[in-house]
Each structure stands twice: as structure tokens, then as C-alpha cells.
Design a protein around this motif. Structure first.
Motif, short mmCIF file in Angstrom:
data_model
loop_
_atom_site.label_atom_id
_atom_site.label_comp_id
_atom_site.label_asym_id
_atom_site.label_seq_id
_atom_site.Cartn_x
_atom_site.Cartn_y
_atom_site.Cartn_z
N LYS A 1 0.85 -1.20 0.00
CA LYS A 1 0.00 0.00 0.00
C LYS A 1 0.88 1.26 0.00
CE LYS A 1 -3.89 -2.10 2.34
NZ LYS A 1 -4.67 -2.19 3.56
N GLY A 2 0.65 2.12 -1.00
CA GLY A 2 1.41 3.36 -1.10
C GLY A 2 2.82 3.19 -1.63
N LYS A 3 3.15 2.02 -2.15
CA LYS A 3 4.50 1.75 -2.65
C LYS A 3 4.44 1.12 -4.05
CE LYS A 3 5.98 0.54 2.01
NZ LYS A 3 6.53 -0.54 2.83
N PRO A 4 3.83 1.79 -5.01
CA PRO A 4 3.72 1.17 -6.34
C PRO A 4 5.06 1.02 -7.05
CG PRO A 4 2.91 3.42 -6.40
CD PRO A 4 3.18 3.09 -4.95
N GLU A 5 5.97 1.99 -6.89
CA GLU A 5 7.29 1.87 -7.53
C GLU A 5 8.06 0.67 -7.00
OE1 GLU A 5 9.96 5.18 -7.60
OE2 GLU A 5 8.37 6.56 -8.19
N GLU A 6 8.08 0.54 -5.68
CA GLU A 6 8.79 -0.57 -5.07
C GLU A 6 8.20 -1.91 -5.49
OE1 GLU A 6 7.79 2.13 -3.47
OE2 GLU A 6 9.38 2.87 -2.15
N ARG A 7 6.87 -1.98 -5.49
CA ARG A 7 6.19 -3.21 -5.89
C ARG A 7 6.54 -3.60 -7.31
NH1 ARG A 7 0.51 -1.95 -6.79
NH2 ARG A 7 1.43 -1.32 -8.74
N ASP A 8 6.48 -2.63 -8.22
CA ASP A 8 6.76 -2.93 -9.63
C ASP A 8 8.21 -3.38 -9.82
OD1 ASP A 8 4.16 -2.23 -10.13
OD2 ASP A 8 4.65 -0.25 -10.95
N ALA A 9 9.15 -2.72 -9.13
CA ALA A 9 10.56 -3.08 -9.26
C ALA A 9 10.83 -4.48 -8.69
CB ALA A 9 11.44 -2.05 -8.57
N VAL A 10 10.24 -4.78 -7.53
CA VAL A 10 10.44 -6.09 -6.91
C VAL A 10 9.80 -7.19 -7.75
CG1 VAL A 10 9.82 -7.50 -4.90
CG2 VAL A 10 10.74 -5.20 -4.57
N TYR A 11 8.61 -6.94 -8.27
CA TYR A 11 7.94 -7.95 -9.09
C TYR A 11 8.68 -8.19 -10.40
CZ TYR A 11 3.82 -8.22 -6.06
OH TYR A 11 2.97 -8.43 -5.01
N ALA A 12 9.24 -7.12 -11.00
CA ALA A 12 10.01 -7.28 -12.24
C ALA A 12 11.26 -8.12 -11.97
CB ALA A 12 10.38 -5.93 -12.81
N ASN A 13 11.93 -7.85 -10.86
CA ASN A 13 13.10 -8.64 -10.49
C ASN A 13 12.71 -10.08 -10.22
OD1 ASN A 13 15.99 -8.88 -9.41
ND2 ASN A 13 14.78 -9.55 -7.66
N ARG A 14 11.60 -10.29 -9.54
CA ARG A 14 11.13 -11.64 -9.23
C ARG A 14 10.82 -12.42 -10.50
NH1 ARG A 14 6.21 -11.80 -5.19
NH2 ARG A 14 7.81 -10.87 -3.86
N ARG A 15 10.22 -11.74 -11.46
CA ARG A 15 9.91 -12.39 -12.74
C ARG A 15 11.20 -12.79 -13.46
NH1 ARG A 15 8.19 -8.27 -15.22
NH2 ARG A 15 9.95 -8.07 -16.60
N ARG A 16 12.21 -11.91 -13.43
CA ARG A 16 13.46 -12.21 -14.13
C ARG A 16 14.23 -13.35 -13.48
NH1 ARG A 16 13.42 -6.52 -15.01
NH2 ARG A 16 14.42 -6.16 -13.00
N ILE A 17 14.29 -13.37 -12.14
CA ILE A 17 15.07 -14.44 -11.50
C ILE A 17 14.38 -15.79 -11.61
CG2 ILE A 17 16.30 -12.94 -9.90
CD1 ILE A 17 14.43 -13.90 -7.69
N GLY A 18 13.08 -15.79 -11.86
CA GLY A 18 12.36 -17.05 -12.03
C GLY A 18 12.48 -17.63 -13.43
N GLY A 19 12.97 -16.82 -14.36
CA GLY A 19 13.10 -17.28 -15.74
C GLY A 19 14.38 -18.06 -15.97
N GLN A 20 14.51 -18.59 -17.17
CA GLN A 20 15.67 -19.41 -17.53
C GLN A 20 16.97 -18.61 -17.41
OE1 GLN A 20 15.64 -22.60 -18.09
NE2 GLN A 20 17.83 -22.70 -18.45
N ARG A 21 16.99 -17.38 -17.94
CA ARG A 21 18.21 -16.56 -17.88
C ARG A 21 18.58 -16.24 -16.44
NH1 ARG A 21 22.26 -14.27 -20.07
NH2 ARG A 21 22.83 -12.10 -19.70
N GLY A 22 17.60 -15.92 -15.62
CA GLY A 22 17.87 -15.61 -14.23
C GLY A 22 18.48 -16.79 -13.49
N LYS A 23 17.95 -17.96 -13.73
CA LYS A 23 18.49 -19.17 -13.09
C LYS A 23 19.91 -19.45 -13.58
CE LYS A 23 13.98 -21.19 -12.29
NZ LYS A 23 13.05 -22.24 -12.62
N GLN A 24 20.16 -19.22 -14.85
CA GLN A 24 21.49 -19.43 -15.40
C GLN A 24 22.49 -18.44 -14.79
OE1 GLN A 24 21.79 -18.50 -19.55
NE2 GLN A 24 23.80 -19.44 -19.77
N LEU A 25 22.10 -17.17 -14.69
CA LEU A 25 22.99 -16.16 -14.12
C LEU A 25 23.26 -16.42 -12.64
CD1 LEU A 25 21.66 -12.92 -15.85
CD2 LEU A 25 23.87 -14.05 -16.23
N GLN A 26 22.25 -16.82 -11.89
CA GLN A 26 22.46 -17.13 -10.48
C GLN A 26 23.38 -18.34 -10.32
OE1 GLN A 26 21.71 -15.62 -7.62
NE2 GLN A 26 20.73 -13.92 -8.66
N SER A 27 23.26 -19.30 -11.20
CA SER A 27 24.15 -20.46 -11.16
C SER A 27 25.59 -20.05 -11.46
CB SER A 27 23.67 -21.50 -12.17
OG SER A 27 24.58 -22.57 -12.23
N GLN A 28 25.78 -19.20 -12.45
CA GLN A 28 27.12 -18.71 -12.78
C GLN A 28 27.69 -17.88 -11.64
OE1 GLN A 28 26.91 -16.60 -16.49
NE2 GLN A 28 26.75 -18.47 -17.69
#
Length: 163
Positions: A91-118
Motif C-alpha cells: 500500500k502506497g509503494k507502487p514503484e517498489e512493488r513494480d521493481a520487486v515484481y520485475a526482479n522476481r519475474r526475471r530471477i524465475g526465468g531461464q536466464r535468471g536461473k542461469q545467471l544465479q548459477s554462474q
């Protein structure tokens, strides 16, 4: 990440949170990469991407709402592991929410998993070499100069302290 080259090392006090010091580390890395942009190798290729830093890959110690917003404002893609914090109140934090959700979406993807492994293979291994393998989880050195020069091949010249 492809080469495993470390472009910046910053040292902070033990009381400084990783999420509070990431901005300084990104600036150091950006400056180092910017210096390499103008350099060509023997074959006429640039050793780094001409666009500079485009992605940030980090462990969950660097994750915070502020960090995610700052990285997004810099025009970088974040692949920062997210700690388990349970349900969030946005509530009252739309910028933070959007940034965190975008990061969450990226780390859940194939490229994110590959980069975290590296990251685990190439970055964390350097720290593991610096620690004595007898179940110690901290490295104690005197002075910042010693911290920056503590490499695996200099292990015997560094003063080790066990807690």
C-alpha cells in the motif's frame, strides 16, 4: 559473467548492509567497465560491451525495495535473489512493488536461473578459497589493504584469526 572477471572490489565495515553499499559497488564497476570500453584487443575487438553494465546479478543480501528501485532507475536489469519475507504490504509503494515484481519475474526465468548459477560458480568460489576450510565462516584481517590483497596464493602471508 561469461569470463568470470572481477571488475570492482569494494570493502565496507561489518555494520554496513549489503543493500546499502550496492550503489557504491555499482559505481566502481561502471567506472572500471567504462575504462575498458575504449580499449581494443589485438584482434580489434572490445573486451566489454560498448553499452557498459546492463545487468546486476547478486545474492539475497543485496535485495531491498530501495535497491530494486535504484537499479531500475539506473536502467539496469536486476537478477537479485529474493529472501523469503512472507506476504508483503504494498500500500502506497507502487514503484517498489513494480521493481520487486520485475526482479522476481526475471530471477524465475531461464536466464535468471542461469545467471544465479554462474554467480555461485564464479563469484562465490573466490570467497570460499579465501576462507580456511575448517568450518570457519569468517575471515579476519588487519587493515583494508590486507583484505584487498588476500588471495588464495597469498594465504600463508595473511594473519588469520579464528573466532
Amino acid at each position: 559473467m561469461e569470463t568470470g572477471a572481477i571488475v570492482a572490489v569494494t570493502t565496507h565495515g561489518g555494520a554496513a548492509a549489503d543493500s546499502a553499499t550496492v550503489a557504491e559497488t555499482l559505481c566502481e564497476a561502471g567506472e572500471a567497465v567504462a575504462e575498458l570500453i575504449a580499449v581494443k584487443d589485438a584482434e580489434g575487438h572490445y573486451p566489454v560491451d560498448e553499452a557498459g553494465i546492463a545487468e546486476v546479478v547478486a545474492d539475497k543480501g543485496y535485495h531491498s525495495n530501495t535497491t530494486m528501485v535504484d537499479v531500475q532507475e539506473l536502467g539496469l536489469r536486476s537478477y537479485v535473489a529474493e529472501p523469503d519475507r512472507g506476504p508483503r504490504n504494498w500500500k502506497g509503494k507502487p514503484e517498489e512493488r513494480d521493481a520487486v515484481y520485475a526482479n522476481r519475474r526475471r530471477i524465475g526465468g531461464q536466464r535468471g536461473k542461469q545467471l544465479q548459477s554462474q554467480r555461485g560458480e564464479k563469484i562465490e568460489r573466490n570467497f570460499a578459497i579465501s576462507l580456511i576450510p575448517e568450518a570457519w565462516d569468517r575471515l579476519y584481517l588487519r587493515g583494508r589493504e590486507n583484505v584487498h590483497s588476500a588471495c588464495w596464493y597469498k594465504r600463508r602471508r595473511v594473519i588469520w584469526h579464528c573466532c
